[in-house]
Design a protein around this motif. Structure first.
Motif, PDB file in Angstrom:
ATOM      1  N   THR A  93       0.724  -1.286  -0.162  1.00  0.00           N
ATOM      2  CA  THR A  93      -0.009   0.048   0.164  1.00  0.00           C
ATOM      3  C   THR A  93       1.248   1.246   0.015  1.00  0.00           C
ATOM      4  OG1 THR A  93      -1.924  -1.173   1.665  1.00  0.00           O
ATOM      5  CG2 THR A  93      -1.927   0.612   1.025  1.00  0.00           C
ATOM      6  N   LEU A  94       0.441   2.085  -1.251  1.00  0.00           N
ATOM      7  CA  LEU A  94       1.678   3.052  -0.915  1.00  0.00           C
ATOM      8  C   LEU A  94       0.494   4.641  -0.517  1.00  0.00           C
ATOM      9  CD1 LEU A  94       3.727   4.874  -2.084  1.00  0.00           C
ATOM     10  CD2 LEU A  94       2.316   5.120  -4.332  1.00  0.00           C
ATOM     11  N   ARG A  95       0.899   5.286   0.691  1.00  0.00           N
ATOM     12  CA  ARG A  95       0.283   5.848   1.784  1.00  0.00           C
ATOM     13  C   ARG A  95       0.318   7.914   0.773  1.00  0.00           C
ATOM     14  NH1 ARG A  95      -0.907   7.768   6.590  1.00  0.00           N
ATOM     15  NH2 ARG A  95      -2.990   7.805   6.117  1.00  0.00           N
ATOM     16  N   VAL A  96      -0.161   8.418  -0.221  1.00  0.00           N
ATOM     17  CA  VAL A  96      -0.107   9.801  -0.857  1.00  0.00           C
ATOM     18  C   VAL A  96      -1.121  10.772  -0.171  1.00  0.00           C
ATOM     19  CG1 VAL A  96       0.398  11.027  -2.918  1.00  0.00           C
ATOM     20  CG2 VAL A  96       0.667   8.744  -2.778  1.00  0.00           C
ATOM     21  N   SER A  97      -0.240  11.781  -0.102  1.00  0.00           N
ATOM     22  CA  SER A  97      -0.918  12.672   0.259  1.00  0.00           C
ATOM     23  C   SER A  97      -0.793  14.028  -1.026  1.00  0.00           C
ATOM     24  CB  SER A  97      -0.548  13.595   1.553  1.00  0.00           C
ATOM     25  OG  SER A  97      -1.026  15.120   1.530  1.00  0.00           O
ATOM     26  N   ALA A  98      -2.097  14.262  -1.499  1.00  0.00           N
ATOM     27  CA  ALA A  98      -1.624  15.792  -2.434  1.00  0.00           C
ATOM     28  C   ALA A  98      -2.332  17.183  -2.649  1.00  0.00           C
ATOM     29  CB  ALA A  98      -2.023  15.122  -3.540  1.00  0.00           C
ATOM     30  N   PRO A  99      -2.809  17.481  -2.897  1.00  0.00           N
ATOM     31  CA  PRO A  99      -3.092  18.956  -2.905  1.00  0.00           C
ATOM     32  C   PRO A  99      -4.903  18.757  -3.532  1.00  0.00           C
ATOM     33  CG  PRO A  99      -0.926  19.732  -3.615  1.00  0.00           C
ATOM     34  CD  PRO A  99      -0.702  18.251  -3.516  1.00  0.00           C
ATOM     35  N   MET A 100      -5.784  18.995  -3.368  1.00  0.00           N
ATOM     36  CA  MET A 100      -7.151  18.996  -4.041  1.00  0.00           C
ATOM     37  C   MET A 100      -7.345  19.012  -5.199  1.00  0.00           C
ATOM     38  SD  MET A 100      -9.848  17.781  -3.437  1.00  0.00           S
ATOM     39  CE  MET A 100      -9.924  17.584  -1.956  1.00  0.00           C
ATOM     40  N   SER A 101      -6.784  20.761  -5.263  1.00  0.00           N
ATOM     41  CA  SER A 101      -7.479  21.222  -6.892  1.00  0.00           C
ATOM     42  C   SER A 101      -6.508  20.503  -7.508  1.00  0.00           C
ATOM     43  CB  SER A 101      -6.821  23.107  -6.723  1.00  0.00           C
ATOM     44  OG  SER A 101      -7.225  23.190  -6.113  1.00  0.00           O
ATOM     45  N   LEU A 102      -4.832  20.779  -7.343  1.00  0.00           N
ATOM     46  CA  LEU A 102      -4.075  19.769  -8.491  1.00  0.00           C
ATOM     47  C   LEU A 102      -4.325  18.380  -8.775  1.00  0.00           C
ATOM     48  CD1 LEU A 102      -1.165  20.594  -9.471  1.00  0.00           C
ATOM     49  CD2 LEU A 102      -0.369  19.339  -7.391  1.00  0.00           C
ATOM     50  N   SER A 103      -4.338  17.177  -7.584  1.00  0.00           N
ATOM     51  CA  SER A 103      -5.210  16.177  -7.754  1.00  0.00           C
ATOM     52  C   SER A 103      -6.423  15.790  -8.961  1.00  0.00           C
ATOM     53  CB  SER A 103      -5.189  15.631  -7.208  1.00  0.00           C
ATOM     54  OG  SER A 103      -4.196  15.859  -5.613  1.00  0.00           O
ATOM     55  N   LEU A 104      -7.176  16.969  -8.789  1.00  0.00           N
ATOM     56  CA  LEU A 104      -8.340  16.590  -9.148  1.00  0.00           C
ATOM     57  C   LEU A 104      -8.189  17.454 -10.845  1.00  0.00           C
ATOM     58  CD1 LEU A 104     -11.546  17.899  -6.788  1.00  0.00           C
ATOM     59  CD2 LEU A 104     -10.910  15.357  -7.155  1.00  0.00           C
ATOM     60  N   THR A 105      -7.025  18.675 -10.692  1.00  0.00           N
ATOM     61  CA  THR A 105      -6.934  19.060 -12.420  1.00  0.00           C
ATOM     62  C   THR A 105      -6.121  18.171 -13.111  1.00  0.00           C
ATOM     63  OG1 THR A 105      -7.617  21.193 -11.282  1.00  0.00           O
ATOM     64  CG2 THR A 105      -6.112  21.109 -13.547  1.00  0.00           C
ATOM     65  N   LEU A 106      -4.963  17.450 -12.531  1.00  0.00           N
ATOM     66  CA  LEU A 106      -3.748  17.260 -13.500  1.00  0.00           C
ATOM     67  C   LEU A 106      -3.619  15.659 -12.122  1.00  0.00           C
ATOM     68  CD1 LEU A 106      -1.362  19.871 -13.575  1.00  0.00           C
ATOM     69  CD2 LEU A 106      -3.056  19.033 -14.867  1.00  0.00           C
ATOM     70  N   LEU A 107      -4.062  15.149 -11.365  1.00  0.00           N
ATOM     71  CA  LEU A 107      -3.290  13.677 -10.952  1.00  0.00           C
ATOM     72  C   LEU A 107      -4.518  12.553 -11.096  1.00  0.00           C
ATOM     73  CD1 LEU A 107      -1.132  15.322  -8.322  1.00  0.00           C
ATOM     74  CD2 LEU A 107      -0.590  14.316 -10.433  1.00  0.00           C
ATOM     75  N   SER A 108      -5.656  12.718 -10.710  1.00  0.00           N
ATOM     76  CA  SER A 108      -6.833  11.605 -10.261  1.00  0.00           C
ATOM     77  C   SER A 108      -7.202  11.558 -11.450  1.00  0.00           C
ATOM     78  CB  SER A 108      -7.814  12.455  -9.723  1.00  0.00           C
ATOM     79  OG  SER A 108      -8.364  14.108 -10.675  1.00  0.00           O
ATOM     80  N   ALA A 109      -7.070  11.581 -13.073  1.00  0.00           N
ATOM     81  CA  ALA A 109      -7.507  10.747 -13.887  1.00  0.00           C
ATOM     82  C   ALA A 109      -6.324   9.837 -14.197  1.00  0.00           C
ATOM     83  CB  ALA A 109      -7.501  11.781 -15.302  1.00  0.00           C
ATOM     84  N   ALA A 110      -4.564  10.381 -13.927  1.00  0.00           N
ATOM     85  CA  ALA A 110      -4.012   9.604 -14.688  1.00  0.00           C
ATOM     86  C   ALA A 110      -3.691   8.389 -13.317  1.00  0.00           C
ATOM     87  CB  ALA A 110      -2.479  10.249 -14.283  1.00  0.00           C
ATOM     88  N   MET A 111      -4.119   8.214 -11.828  1.00  0.00           N
ATOM     89  CA  MET A 111      -3.779   6.777 -11.026  1.00  0.00           C
ATOM     90  C   MET A 111      -4.495   5.934 -11.383  1.00  0.00           C
ATOM     91  SD  MET A 111      -2.072   8.576  -8.979  1.00  0.00           S
ATOM     92  CE  MET A 111      -1.393   9.693 -10.214  1.00  0.00           C
ATOM     93  N   PRO A 112      -5.618   5.659 -12.125  1.00  0.00           N
ATOM     94  CA  PRO A 112      -5.526   4.436 -12.413  1.00  0.00           C
ATOM     95  C   PRO A 112      -4.807   4.062 -13.770  1.00  0.00           C
ATOM     96  CG  PRO A 112      -7.686   5.624 -12.383  1.00  0.00           C
ATOM     97  CD  PRO A 112      -6.557   6.413 -13.123  1.00  0.00           C
ATOM     98  N   ARG A 113      -3.648   4.324 -14.692  1.00  0.00           N
ATOM     99  CA  ARG A 113      -2.783   4.257 -15.315  1.00  0.00           C
ATOM    100  C   ARG A 113      -1.673   3.697 -14.773  1.00  0.00           C
ATOM    101  NH1 ARG A 113      -4.513   8.565 -18.254  1.00  0.00           N
ATOM    102  NH2 ARG A 113      -2.638   9.997 -17.782  1.00  0.00           N
TER     103      ARG A 113
END
Length: 298
Positions: A93-113
């Protein structure tokens, strides 16, 4: 005294039946073996070995100590071997903390990949704009808009630079006037993102000219999403990452101003514990983020 080395030497002396055999097994000089045993006995304040010119035997204290030492060294070997797969193939398990706006804009769509690439890995992603204590709260990686480290054992690797834009709603500029130079911001309502490094002062550059303007206004908030909502509602102007308002600028919902001036950029970093023993799951995520957030070719 290197305590761990001394324990290993003691074990080998016992199991090999003497100093000379232990010396050959460990590839240490006989003098080094004798020195480790002497220092270990001084450390525990007890004689561990009876030794004569012809033979060596354990004392009663030495026998009890050997049984404990052998068990501890075996457990240590097992622990190191168990880490082997984690060091080689990303898993767990990898525990990651990330900013809300940055994640929803740039990161969250990439996490499934990312997860599809590493099927043995699970991701526990916490979206929050506050600055977390990476070690105390048990996170493997934190994504931050700063390289400021509270702990010297942490490492920051740059992922990208966020270009900012000064913008507001067209209706707001129709009512209050569009700024022609940075100094004009003193008469406008500035919406401030309190967690940024430039919440109270906005910096603009044009060639060699630099203008630093105090940002004043009645609304400051700890969420970039809330800042963008205030701009769309026509409340004021703000410096926001261009990627957050790209669609608004294209649709005309928001308008960029001071095009001849370049606002400050925010560098985004992946922060994680020292790379000396960097586990595979952390390396996999950091490398993926560098790849994912790299600027497109010119």
């Amino acid at each position: 005294m290197d305590h761990l080395t001394a324990l290993k030497v003691f074990r080998q002396v016992v199991e090999q039946g003497g100093f000379a055999a232990a010396s050959r097994q460990l590839r240490l000089s006989p003098a080094a073996v004798s020195k480790n045993i002497a220092e270990l006995e001084a450390h525990v304040a007890a004689r561990l070995l009876n030794r004569t010119t012809r033979r060596m035997s354990l004392t009663e204290a030495g026998r009890q100590y050997y049984e404990q030492v052998a068990r501890i060294l075996d457990d240590l070997r097992d622990a190191e071997q168990a880490l082997g797969p984690l060091q080689q193939e990303p898993g767990g398990t990898l525990r990651v903390s990330a900013p809300m706006s940055l994640s929803l804009t740039l990161l969250s769509a990439a996490m499934p990949r990312f997860l599809a690439r590493y099927p043995r890995l699970s991701l526990d992603l916490h979206l929050e704009d506050r600055r977390i204590d990476l070690v105390k709260e048990g996170f493997d990686v934190a994504i931050r808009g700063s390289d400021r480290l509270e702990d010297s054992s942490l490492v920051a690797r740059k992922l990208m630079a966020l270009e900012h834009v000064l913008c507001g709603a067209p209706a707001y500029f129709d009512q209050h006037g569009e700024p022609a130079q940075p100094a004009d911001l003193r008469r406008l309502e500035c919406v401030r993102f309190t967690l940024s490094g430039h919440a109270d002062e906005w910096t603009f550059r044009r060639g060699a000219q630099v203008e630093r303007i105090p940002a004043r206004g009645r609304y400051k908030v700890s969420s970039s999403l809330a800042v963008c909502d205030a701009l769309r509602a026509g409340f004021g102007v703000s410096l926001v990452p261009r990627v957050y308002v790209r669609d608004d600028l294209e649709r005309g919902t928001l308008r960029a101003v001071l095009p001849d001036w370049t606002p400050v950029e925010t560098d985004v970093y992946a922060v994680y514990p020292s790379r000396r023993h960097m586990v595979a799951k952390v390396r996999a995520l950091v490398d993926f983020l560098v790849e994912e957030l790299a600027p497109p070719p010119a």
